[in-house]
Scaffold this motif. Structure first.
Motif, PDB file in Angstrom:
ATOM      1  N   ILE A 218       0.422  -1.279  -0.167  1.00 61.85           N
ATOM      2  CA  ILE A 218       0.107   0.136   0.486  1.00 61.85           C
ATOM      3  C   ILE A 218       0.837   1.322   0.051  1.00 61.85           C
ATOM      4  O   ILE A 218       0.680   2.161  -0.242  1.00 61.85           O
ATOM      5  CB  ILE A 218      -0.985   0.095   0.899  1.00 61.85           C
ATOM      6  N   LEU A 219       1.362   0.676   0.598  1.00 60.12           N
ATOM      7  CA  LEU A 219       2.592   2.097   1.089  1.00 60.12           C
ATOM      8  C   LEU A 219       3.995   2.427  -0.046  1.00 60.12           C
ATOM      9  O   LEU A 219       4.247   4.112  -0.101  1.00 60.12           O
ATOM     10  CB  LEU A 219       2.943   2.342   2.468  1.00 60.12           C
ATOM     11  N   TYR A 220       4.469   1.578  -0.208  1.00 54.21           N
ATOM     12  CA  TYR A 220       5.807   1.689  -1.247  1.00 54.21           C
ATOM     13  C   TYR A 220       5.269   0.845  -2.805  1.00 54.21           C
ATOM     14  O   TYR A 220       5.868   1.469  -3.650  1.00 54.21           O
ATOM     15  CB  TYR A 220       7.014   1.329  -0.433  1.00 54.21           C
ATOM     16  N   SER A 221       3.998   0.589  -2.880  1.00 48.88           N
ATOM     17  CA  SER A 221       3.963   0.292  -4.680  1.00 48.88           C
ATOM     18  C   SER A 221       4.266   1.196  -5.674  1.00 48.88           C
ATOM     19  O   SER A 221       4.005   2.470  -5.377  1.00 48.88           O
ATOM     20  CB  SER A 221       2.602  -0.677  -4.644  1.00 48.88           C
ATOM     21  N   SER A 222       3.951   0.713  -6.498  1.00 42.96           N
ATOM     22  CA  SER A 222       4.125   1.742  -7.874  1.00 42.96           C
ATOM     23  C   SER A 222       2.602   2.271  -7.854  1.00 42.96           C
ATOM     24  O   SER A 222       2.028   2.424  -7.365  1.00 42.96           O
ATOM     25  CB  SER A 222       4.244   0.844  -9.233  1.00 42.96           C
ATOM     26  N   ASP A 223       3.300   4.002  -8.095  1.00 43.74           N
ATOM     27  CA  ASP A 223       1.485   5.187  -8.457  1.00 43.74           C
ATOM     28  C   ASP A 223       1.485   4.814 -10.276  1.00 43.74           C
ATOM     29  O   ASP A 223       0.103   5.801 -10.058  1.00 43.74           O
ATOM     30  CB  ASP A 223       2.337   6.660  -8.835  1.00 43.74           C
ATOM     31  N   GLU A 224       1.919   3.634 -10.449  1.00 44.29           N
ATOM     32  CA  GLU A 224       1.077   3.200 -11.416  1.00 44.29           C
ATOM     33  C   GLU A 224      -0.686   3.431 -10.833  1.00 44.29           C
ATOM     34  O   GLU A 224      -1.393   3.310  -9.575  1.00 44.29           O
ATOM     35  CB  GLU A 224       0.931   2.334 -12.387  1.00 44.29           C
ATOM     36  N   ASN A 225      -1.766   4.470 -12.260  1.00 43.77           N
ATOM     37  CA  ASN A 225      -3.182   4.065 -11.608  1.00 43.77           C
ATOM     38  C   ASN A 225      -3.357   2.645 -12.397  1.00 43.77           C
ATOM     39  O   ASN A 225      -4.996   2.151 -11.459  1.00 43.77           O
ATOM     40  CB  ASN A 225      -4.093   4.883 -12.230  1.00 43.77           C
ATOM     41  N   GLU A 226      -3.141   2.148 -13.396  1.00 50.07           N
ATOM     42  CA  GLU A 226      -3.117   0.775 -13.283  1.00 50.07           C
ATOM     43  C   GLU A 226      -2.397   0.205 -13.712  1.00 50.07           C
ATOM     44  O   GLU A 226      -1.333  -0.227 -14.064  1.00 50.07           O
ATOM     45  CB  GLU A 226      -4.187   0.985 -15.224  1.00 50.07           C
ATOM     46  N   ILE A 227      -2.556  -1.527 -13.101  1.00 53.42           N
ATOM     47  CA  ILE A 227      -1.871  -2.714 -12.515  1.00 53.42           C
ATOM     48  C   ILE A 227      -2.145  -3.897 -13.731  1.00 53.42           C
ATOM     49  O   ILE A 227      -3.649  -3.726 -13.472  1.00 53.42           O
ATOM     50  CB  ILE A 227      -1.788  -2.843 -11.247  1.00 53.42           C
ATOM     51  N   THR A 228      -1.862  -4.981 -13.590  1.00 52.65           N
ATOM     52  CA  THR A 228      -2.421  -6.266 -14.074  1.00 52.65           C
ATOM     53  C   THR A 228      -3.047  -6.619 -13.124  1.00 52.65           C
ATOM     54  O   THR A 228      -2.808  -6.463 -11.901  1.00 52.65           O
ATOM     55  CB  THR A 228      -1.172  -7.430 -14.660  1.00 52.65           C
ATOM     56  N   LEU A 229      -4.297  -7.737 -13.847  1.00 53.79           N
ATOM     57  CA  LEU A 229      -4.754  -7.746 -12.635  1.00 53.79           C
ATOM     58  C   LEU A 229      -3.670  -9.169 -11.417  1.00 53.79           C
ATOM     59  O   LEU A 229      -4.454  -9.525 -10.455  1.00 53.79           O
ATOM     60  CB  LEU A 229      -6.328  -9.094 -12.990  1.00 53.79           C
ATOM     61  N   GLU A 230      -3.115  -9.611 -12.609  1.00 53.94           N
ATOM     62  CA  GLU A 230      -2.335 -10.798 -11.715  1.00 53.94           C
ATOM     63  C   GLU A 230      -1.508 -10.040 -10.300  1.00 53.94           C
ATOM     64  O   GLU A 230      -1.593  -9.957  -9.260  1.00 53.94           O
ATOM     65  CB  GLU A 230      -0.890 -11.226 -12.810  1.00 53.94           C
ATOM     66  N   ASN A 231      -0.747  -8.937 -10.807  1.00 53.85           N
ATOM     67  CA  ASN A 231       0.091  -7.873  -9.509  1.00 53.85           C
ATOM     68  C   ASN A 231      -1.345  -8.170  -8.450  1.00 53.85           C
ATOM     69  O   ASN A 231      -0.831  -7.411  -7.093  1.00 53.85           O
ATOM     70  CB  ASN A 231       0.544  -6.696 -10.371  1.00 53.85           C
ATOM     71  N   GLU A 232      -2.236  -7.310  -9.221  1.00 50.65           N
ATOM     72  CA  GLU A 232      -3.650  -6.787  -8.405  1.00 50.65           C
ATOM     73  C   GLU A 232      -4.011  -7.832  -7.004  1.00 50.65           C
ATOM     74  O   GLU A 232      -3.979  -7.990  -6.032  1.00 50.65           O
ATOM     75  CB  GLU A 232      -5.111  -6.593  -8.702  1.00 50.65           C
ATOM     76  N   LEU A 233      -4.313  -9.481  -7.748  1.00 51.48           N
ATOM     77  CA  LEU A 233      -4.976 -10.263  -7.145  1.00 51.48           C
ATOM     78  C   LEU A 233      -3.905 -10.260  -5.898  1.00 51.48           C
ATOM     79  O   LEU A 233      -3.598 -11.380  -4.849  1.00 51.48           O
ATOM     80  CB  LEU A 233      -4.520 -11.464  -8.265  1.00 51.48           C
ATOM     81  N   ARG A 234      -2.127 -10.566  -6.485  1.00 56.97           N
ATOM     82  CA  ARG A 234      -0.916 -10.322  -5.490  1.00 56.97           C
ATOM     83  C   ARG A 234      -1.263  -9.834  -3.913  1.00 56.97           C
ATOM     84  O   ARG A 234      -1.234 -10.348  -3.577  1.00 56.97           O
ATOM     85  CB  ARG A 234       0.442 -10.697  -6.414  1.00 56.97           C
ATOM     86  N   THR A 235      -1.301  -8.289  -4.355  1.00 57.23           N
ATOM     87  CA  THR A 235      -1.026  -7.458  -3.210  1.00 57.23           C
ATOM     88  C   THR A 235      -2.438  -7.602  -2.119  1.00 57.23           C
ATOM     89  O   THR A 235      -2.441  -8.324  -0.850  1.00 57.23           O
ATOM     90  CB  THR A 235      -1.305  -6.235  -3.722  1.00 57.23           C
ATOM     91  N   LEU A 236      -3.595  -8.851  -3.167  1.00 57.17           N
ATOM     92  CA  LEU A 236      -5.055  -8.798  -2.481  1.00 57.17           C
ATOM     93  C   LEU A 236      -4.703 -10.272  -1.710  1.00 57.17           C
ATOM     94  O   LEU A 236      -5.344 -10.238  -0.021  1.00 57.17           O
ATOM     95  CB  LEU A 236      -6.598  -8.705  -3.589  1.00 57.17           C
ATOM     96  N   GLU A 237      -4.182 -10.876  -1.899  1.00 56.21           N
ATOM     97  CA  GLU A 237      -3.327 -12.214  -0.932  1.00 56.21           C
ATOM     98  C   GLU A 237      -3.276 -11.748   0.361  1.00 56.21           C
ATOM     99  O   GLU A 237      -3.475 -12.670   1.690  1.00 56.21           O
ATOM    100  CB  GLU A 237      -2.542 -13.593  -2.255  1.00 56.21           C
TER     101      GLU A 237
END
Length: 365
Positions: A218-237
């Motif tokens: 949450i704090l230090y991930s990329s400032d991209e407004n869109e990311i791949t669904l794979e990366n989103e699910l990894r953070t969610l895990e």
């Protein structure tokens, strides 16, 4: 007036009018020079020249190019191929000369300057062909102005939109931290870790690692407004692992995400607040065991994301929820800034129930 503004950009019209007025000033200077050094026996009066050759011509050209500007805006929205656009503009560049010639001939006949019996089509065609190259150059010069204007305008709007999205993303991170770092969240998580330290040290270590990784994302991930669904699910895990420790056997979270959709891009940090909202409103006295399902589907040219539960039903409609929920309204604002009106977002009761589903539909990227 409001309906006209939807189609006509008055700043662009002024720009086109100013450009052609500048051309007319150069043309007037040329005619004045030629008349001074090469006077004709019966020269056309300056009044007639300025009215017919300058004023009327200016009005016709600016009106015509305003219509071209409206058409060009539609070309940009429909993403026509460049070969098709060049062909269309080439035809329009020829038509402008024909239209000017036709209007002047008709005006001359109606005002009695030329008798209908004396009208010569061949002479009119000759006059059209005499300036066809000049009309072509002027037309494409003004088309270049139109495209440059729209491009600069889109760049400015994109920069403003990007600034808004970056601000919203930062706010989202801060709001997520604020909600996740509430005393009850830390207390429950740390208490679970303390209990696990005596019962299952390895699981306690894993929970600490999940909490650390989740906050770091949450704090230090990329400032991209869109990311791949794979990366989103990894953070969610990381977040889901913490929830599983906190709620133990009372919460089941299931994912139905096809592997072929993992490379598609979604708004960053989208799923966590949706799941948090689903859990928060799903539990009740009659629903102490909850199942949350995350589904991602491909529908035509859109990506459909569904977060549903089997908990208590909603007593408020989507509009009321958006007005009262800061997190939900923030999601809606981000979707609007990313996709304009090309998205769908709704929270509703499942049919058939029980349960609630949150549905988001966004274009493929």
């Amino acid at each position: 007036m409001a309906s006209l503004k939807k189609y006509i950009d008055y700043k662009l019209v002024l720009l086109l009018g100013g450009f052609y007025a500048l051309f007319d000033l150069v043309y007037i200077a040329k005619v004045a020079f030629m008349r001074y050094h090469f006077p004709r026996e019966t020269p056309e009066s300056w009044g007639t020249f300025l009215i017919y050759n300058i004023l009327i011509d200016w009005l016709i050209v600016v009106t015509y190019m305003t219509l071209i500007a409206i058409s060009t805006k539609r070309f940009l929205y429909k993403n026509y191929r460049w070969e098709k656009i060049i062909l269309i503009h080439t035809v329009f560049s020829i038509l402008i000369g024909l239209i000017i010639r036709l209007i002047f001939d008709l005006f001359s006949i109606l005002t009695g300057q030329i008798a209908l019996a004396d009208y010569e089509l061949e002479a009119s065609i000759f006059r059209f062909m005499y300036v066809i190259d000049l009309n072509f150059l002027i037309y494409f010069a003004m088309v270049f102005i139109i495209y440059t204007y729209y491009y600069v305008k889109q760049v400015k709007e994109a920069e403003q939109q990007r600034g808004m999205l970056e601000t919203q993303l930062v706010n989202t991170r801060m709001k997520m931290l604020s909600s996740q770092l509430q005393p009850h969240f830390l207390f429950n998580t740390l208490n679970s870790i303390a209990v696990l330290a005596d019962l299952d040290k390895e699981k306690a270590k894993d929970t600490i690692a999940d909490l650390s990784d989740f906050l770091r994302e949450i704090l230090y991930s990329s400032d991209e407004n869109e990311i791949t669904l794979e990366n989103e699910l990894r953070t969610l895990e990381y977040y889901l692992n913490i929830l599983n420790v906190r709620f133990s056997d009372h919460l089941k979270i299931r994912q139905e995400v096809p592997k072929q959709l993992l490379n598609f891009r979604v708004p960053a940090l989208l799923l966590q607040p949706l799941i948090e909202n689903s859990i928060k409103h799903g539990y009740s006295y009659d629903h102490t065991d909850l199942e949350v399902v995350i589904k991602v589907l491909k529908t035509n040219e859109h990506l459909k994301i569904i977060v549903e539960n089997n908990g208590q039903s909603l007593t408020k409609d989507h509009k009321e929820l958006m007005e009262n929920g800061v997190g939900l309204s923030n999601i809606n604002d981000r979707l609007h800034n990313l996709y304009g009106n090309n998205y769908f977002f709704e929270i509703r009761n499942k049919v058939p129930g029980p349960g609630v589903e949150t549905v988001i539909q966004i274009p493929f990227r």
